[in-house]
Design a protein around this motif. Structure first.
Motif, PDB file in Angstrom:
ATOM      1  N   TYR A   1       8.901   3.410   2.237  1.00  0.00           N
ATOM      2  CA  TYR A   1       7.613   2.439   2.644  1.00  0.00           C
ATOM      3  C   TYR A   1       6.500   2.091   1.713  1.00  0.00           C
ATOM      4  O   TYR A   1       6.312   1.097   1.418  1.00  0.00           O
ATOM      5  N   ALA A   2       6.346   3.253   0.723  1.00  0.00           N
ATOM      6  CA  ALA A   2       5.397   2.966  -0.570  1.00  0.00           C
ATOM      7  C   ALA A   2       6.089   1.396  -1.301  1.00  0.00           C
ATOM      8  O   ALA A   2       5.453   0.100  -1.715  1.00  0.00           O
ATOM      9  N   SER A   3       7.363   1.179  -1.200  1.00  0.00           N
ATOM     10  CA  SER A   3       7.554   0.250  -1.396  1.00  0.00           C
ATOM     11  C   SER A   3       7.700  -1.372  -0.795  1.00  0.00           C
ATOM     12  O   SER A   3       7.583  -2.311  -1.564  1.00  0.00           O
ATOM     13  N   VAL A   4       7.267  -0.940   0.682  1.00  0.00           N
ATOM     14  CA  VAL A   4       6.838  -2.561   1.373  1.00  0.00           C
ATOM     15  C   VAL A   4       5.853  -2.215   0.852  1.00  0.00           C
ATOM     16  O   VAL A   4       5.176  -3.525   0.795  1.00  0.00           O
ATOM     17  N   ALA A   5       4.672  -1.416   1.128  1.00  0.00           N
ATOM     18  CA  ALA A   5       3.546  -1.460   0.583  1.00  0.00           C
ATOM     19  C   ALA A   5       3.039  -2.440  -0.415  1.00  0.00           C
ATOM     20  O   ALA A   5       2.370  -2.946  -1.003  1.00  0.00           O
ATOM     21  N   ALA A   6       3.663  -2.129  -1.181  1.00  0.00           N
ATOM     22  CA  ALA A   6       3.527  -2.157  -3.052  1.00  0.00           C
ATOM     23  C   ALA A   6       3.959  -4.059  -3.269  1.00  0.00           C
ATOM     24  O   ALA A   6       3.149  -4.248  -3.993  1.00  0.00           O
ATOM     25  N   GLY A   7       4.599  -3.789  -2.294  1.00  0.00           N
ATOM     26  CA  GLY A   7       5.818  -5.911  -2.656  1.00  0.00           C
ATOM     27  C   GLY A   7       3.707  -6.034  -1.861  1.00  0.00           C
ATOM     28  O   GLY A   7       3.897  -7.759  -2.476  1.00  0.00           O
ATOM     29  N   THR A   8       3.766  -6.396  -0.410  1.00  0.00           N
ATOM     30  CA  THR A   8       2.411  -6.720   0.018  1.00  0.00           C
ATOM     31  C   THR A   8       1.336  -6.682  -0.714  1.00  0.00           C
ATOM     32  O   THR A   8       0.821  -7.973  -0.817  1.00  0.00           O
ATOM     33  N   VAL A   9       1.155  -5.897  -1.128  1.00  0.00           N
ATOM     34  CA  VAL A   9      -0.154  -5.840  -2.044  1.00  0.00           C
ATOM     35  C   VAL A   9       0.255  -6.454  -3.145  1.00  0.00           C
ATOM     36  O   VAL A   9      -0.808  -8.053  -3.352  1.00  0.00           O
ATOM     37  N   PHE A  10       1.051  -6.866  -3.762  1.00  0.00           N
ATOM     38  CA  PHE A  10       1.540  -7.769  -5.000  1.00  0.00           C
ATOM     39  C   PHE A  10       1.307  -9.315  -5.219  1.00  0.00           C
ATOM     40  O   PHE A  10       0.647 -10.112  -5.200  1.00  0.00           O
ATOM     41  N   LYS A  11       1.507  -9.028  -3.705  1.00  0.00           N
ATOM     42  CA  LYS A  11       2.284 -10.659  -3.173  1.00  0.00           C
ATOM     43  C   LYS A  11       0.267 -11.251  -2.482  1.00  0.00           C
ATOM     44  O   LYS A  11       0.322 -12.675  -2.535  1.00  0.00           O
ATOM     45  N   THR A  12      -0.236 -10.415  -2.002  1.00  0.00           N
ATOM     46  CA  THR A  12      -1.249 -11.219  -1.458  1.00  0.00           C
ATOM     47  C   THR A  12      -2.743 -11.003  -1.715  1.00  0.00           C
ATOM     48  O   THR A  12      -3.891 -12.177  -2.120  1.00  0.00           O
ATOM     49  N   VAL A  13      -2.907  -9.631  -2.902  1.00  0.00           N
ATOM     50  CA  VAL A  13      -4.398  -9.174  -3.139  1.00  0.00           C
ATOM     51  C   VAL A  13      -4.662  -9.865  -4.171  1.00  0.00           C
ATOM     52  O   VAL A  13      -3.617  -9.829  -5.483  1.00  0.00           O
ATOM     53  N   PRO A  14      -5.907 -10.877  -4.639  1.00  0.00           N
ATOM     54  CA  PRO A  14      -6.388 -11.165  -5.955  1.00  0.00           C
ATOM     55  C   PRO A  14      -6.113 -10.568  -6.542  1.00  0.00           C
ATOM     56  O   PRO A  14      -5.765  -8.800  -7.042  1.00  0.00           O
ATOM     57  N   ARG A  15      -5.563 -11.494  -8.182  1.00  0.00           N
ATOM     58  CA  ARG A  15      -5.242 -10.927  -9.325  1.00  0.00           C
ATOM     59  C   ARG A  15      -6.311 -10.095 -10.406  1.00  0.00           C
ATOM     60  O   ARG A  15      -6.040  -8.331 -10.502  1.00  0.00           O
ATOM     61  N   GLU A  16      -7.322 -10.665  -9.544  1.00  0.00           N
ATOM     62  CA  GLU A  16      -8.588  -9.571 -10.299  1.00  0.00           C
ATOM     63  C   GLU A  16      -9.067  -7.946  -9.202  1.00  0.00           C
ATOM     64  O   GLU A  16      -9.926  -7.750 -10.636  1.00  0.00           O
ATOM     65  N   TYR A  17      -8.088  -7.812  -8.446  1.00  0.00           N
ATOM     66  CA  TYR A  17      -8.517  -6.734  -8.283  1.00  0.00           C
ATOM     67  C   TYR A  17      -7.858  -5.691  -8.349  1.00  0.00           C
ATOM     68  O   TYR A  17      -7.709  -4.101  -8.484  1.00  0.00           O
ATOM     69  N   PHE A  18      -6.833  -6.240  -9.797  1.00  0.00           N
ATOM     70  CA  PHE A  18      -5.780  -5.328 -10.543  1.00  0.00           C
ATOM     71  C   PHE A  18      -6.220  -5.222 -11.654  1.00  0.00           C
ATOM     72  O   PHE A  18      -6.586  -6.264 -12.532  1.00  0.00           O
ATOM     73  N   SER A  19      -5.654  -3.574 -12.179  1.00  0.00           N
ATOM     74  CA  SER A  19      -5.983  -3.787 -14.278  1.00  0.00           C
ATOM     75  C   SER A  19      -4.580  -4.319 -14.777  1.00  0.00           C
ATOM     76  O   SER A  19      -3.678  -4.855 -14.034  1.00  0.00           O
ATOM     77  N   ASP A  20      -4.576  -4.459 -15.553  1.00  0.00           N
ATOM     78  CA  ASP A  20      -3.706  -5.519 -16.489  1.00  0.00           C
ATOM     79  C   ASP A  20      -1.996  -5.057 -15.891  1.00  0.00           C
ATOM     80  O   ASP A  20      -1.222  -4.676 -15.759  1.00  0.00           O
ATOM     81  N   ASP A  21      -2.498  -3.094 -16.686  1.00  0.00           N
ATOM     82  CA  ASP A  21      -1.315  -2.029 -16.205  1.00  0.00           C
ATOM     83  C   ASP A  21      -1.521  -2.698 -15.037  1.00  0.00           C
ATOM     84  O   ASP A  21       0.306  -2.247 -14.675  1.00  0.00           O
ATOM     85  N   LEU A  22      -1.541  -2.224 -13.954  1.00  0.00           N
ATOM     86  CA  LEU A  22      -1.257  -1.961 -12.424  1.00  0.00           C
ATOM     87  C   LEU A  22      -0.128  -3.390 -12.311  1.00  0.00           C
ATOM     88  O   LEU A  22       0.680  -3.436 -11.898  1.00  0.00           O
ATOM     89  N   TRP A  23      -1.010  -4.539 -12.674  1.00  0.00           N
ATOM     90  CA  TRP A  23       0.050  -6.235 -12.296  1.00  0.00           C
ATOM     91  C   TRP A  23       0.883  -5.967 -12.798  1.00  0.00           C
ATOM     92  O   TRP A  23       1.905  -6.281 -12.499  1.00  0.00           O
ATOM     93  N   SER A  24       1.582  -5.070 -14.018  1.00  0.00           N
ATOM     94  CA  SER A  24       2.584  -6.094 -15.250  1.00  0.00           C
ATOM     95  C   SER A  24       3.534  -4.259 -13.867  1.00  0.00           C
ATOM     96  O   SER A  24       5.104  -4.751 -14.041  1.00  0.00           O
ATOM     97  N   GLN A  25       3.157  -3.744 -13.768  1.00  0.00           N
ATOM     98  CA  GLN A  25       4.206  -2.409 -13.030  1.00  0.00           C
ATOM     99  C   GLN A  25       4.364  -3.038 -12.205  1.00  0.00           C
ATOM    100  O   GLN A  25       5.724  -2.713 -11.436  1.00  0.00           O
ATOM    101  N   LEU A  26       3.533  -3.456 -11.156  1.00  0.00           N
ATOM    102  CA  LEU A  26       4.012  -3.698  -9.897  1.00  0.00           C
ATOM    103  C   LEU A  26       4.993  -5.439  -9.671  1.00  0.00           C
ATOM    104  O   LEU A  26       5.969  -5.581  -9.621  1.00  0.00           O
ATOM    105  N   GLU A  27       4.948  -6.384 -10.959  1.00  0.00           N
ATOM    106  CA  GLU A  27       5.743  -7.356 -10.918  1.00  0.00           C
ATOM    107  C   GLU A  27       6.813  -7.373 -11.459  1.00  0.00           C
ATOM    108  O   GLU A  27       7.414  -8.014 -10.738  1.00  0.00           O
ATOM    109  N   GLU A  28       7.216  -5.679 -12.074  1.00  0.00           N
ATOM    110  CA  GLU A  28       8.608  -5.133 -12.938  1.00  0.00           C
ATOM    111  C   GLU A  28       8.793  -5.330 -11.107  1.00  0.00           C
ATOM    112  O   GLU A  28      10.592  -4.818 -10.998  1.00  0.00           O
TER     113      GLU A  28
END
Length: 342
Positions: free
Chosen positions: A225-252
């Motif tokens: 389920y973490a996979s489901v949640a990670a996809g939702t968070v990446f797709k919907t929460v604005p970019r400014e709430y993430f560090s560059d490193d975390l954003w890169s991990q979620l993007e991959e």
């Protein structure tokens, strides 16, 4: 006001297991059971919801969540009016724009304006009122009921819409208190825009959760389920709430996500879940490390936590959570006050 702990079930397991887990949830004192609706990936949500309603007596029964693209509004309204009757008023209509249910059919999620209109239609139809939809006028001939409508939200505009029109909001933004604050602020903004009292909106937080004395096992079992949640968070929460490193991990991670393995504990894409992603979107580990995280969020004004029991031995995790986490709240008389709502 007390905080409720509720269970989400993805019916990607046999119906008999889903019914057994629902029965356990009621026995162990959970407040509700929410069933995912995704026709190409899982068993039918509505057959399961009706069975759960008939085999339980106390626990709330909701969709976690359905959509109004694969299901016509009249069909949805009729189903929920019937579930209201079958459950003796315990039904909760959880609805969103659509994710795996629509993607696997090649459809696009609902636009928010369309979803807002459909929520209005659903309420009217369940009250037996005539509506107009896509050039046709119709009504439900037999019912006059009110079923709570809870909107699944993650992005800013959807959170604000939920605050404007829904009886409750089921938000999934991860487990970081800063992300929870982002969600609550947007729900409040929507409520204020509509002249509503924020305190009247039921706040459900859907969060990937696994608690076990064996920390590594909990974190391993949460990955489906973490996979489901990670996809939702990446797709919907604005970019400014993430560090560059975390954003890169979620993007991959999201680039290699397979919707036909949505929620599966055997999905290949879960190998890309890093510890950083897990800690951002989940509450997973030992009771001693997870209880303070729940308390910190409950103190922000959340009414209920809905955690998907998607582990291989889900019954074990449902019981462990009830035995090791829920008493920590009951011991305080469930004295979680909505101080931030005032």
């Amino acid at each position: 006001m007390s905080v409720s702990f509720e269970i989400g079930i993805l019916p990607n397991r046999p119906v008999s297991e889903c019914l057994s887990l629902s029965g356990q949830a009621e026995e162990y004192g959970y407040g509700g059971v929410w069933i995912a609706d995704s026709q190409c990936v899982m068993r039918d949500a509505y057959i399961l919801l009706s069975q759960i309603a008939l085999q339980t007596s106390r626990i709330r029964v909701g969709s976690g969540v359905t959509n109004a693209i694969t299901r016509h509004p009249a069909v949805l309204a009729n189903s929920w009016a019937t579930l209201h009757e079958v459950s003796n008023g315990r039904a909760i209509l959880g609805i969103g724009v659509g994710e795996s249910a629509v993607h696997t059919l090649g459809f696009k999620p609902d636009r928010l304006a369309a979803l807002e209109n459909k929520i209005t239609l659903l309420r009217a139809l369940m009250k037996g009122q005539e509506v107009e939809y896509q050039g046709c006028r119709f009504h439900l001939a037999w019912c006059d009921v009110t079923v709570p409508i809870v909107m699944a939200c993650s992005g800013p505009k959807s959170l604000q819409l939920g605050g404007r029109v829904a009886d409750g909001v089921l938000f999934q933004v991860g487990a970081d208190p800063a992300l929870v604050r982002y969600a609550l602020d947007n729900i409040r903004q929507g409520a204020e825009q509509a002249g509503r009292r924020f305190e009247e909106i039921k706040l459900y937080m859907r969060v990937a959760t696994a608690v076990s004395p064996h920390r590594d096992m909990a974190r391993d079992q949460i990955k489906g389920y973490a996979s489901v949640a990670a996809g939702t968070v990446f797709k919907t929460v604005p970019r400014e709430y993430f560090s560059d490193d975390l954003w890169s991990q979620l993007e991959e991670f999201k680039a290699k996500y397979d919707y036909f393995e949505h929620g599966s504990n055997r999905a290949k894409h879960q190998a890309l879940l890093t510890d950083t992603i897990i800690d951002t979107v989940c509450i997973a580990g030992s009771p001693e490390e997870t209880i303070p995280r729940f308390k910190a969020i409950a103190d922000m004004g959340v009414d209920a936590f809905v955690w998907p029991a998607n582990m291989e031995d889900a019954g074990h995790f449902i019981q462990t959570f009830a035995d090791r986490v829920m008493p920590a709240f009951a011991a305080e008389g469930q004295a979680i006050t909505k101080q931030v709502k005032r």
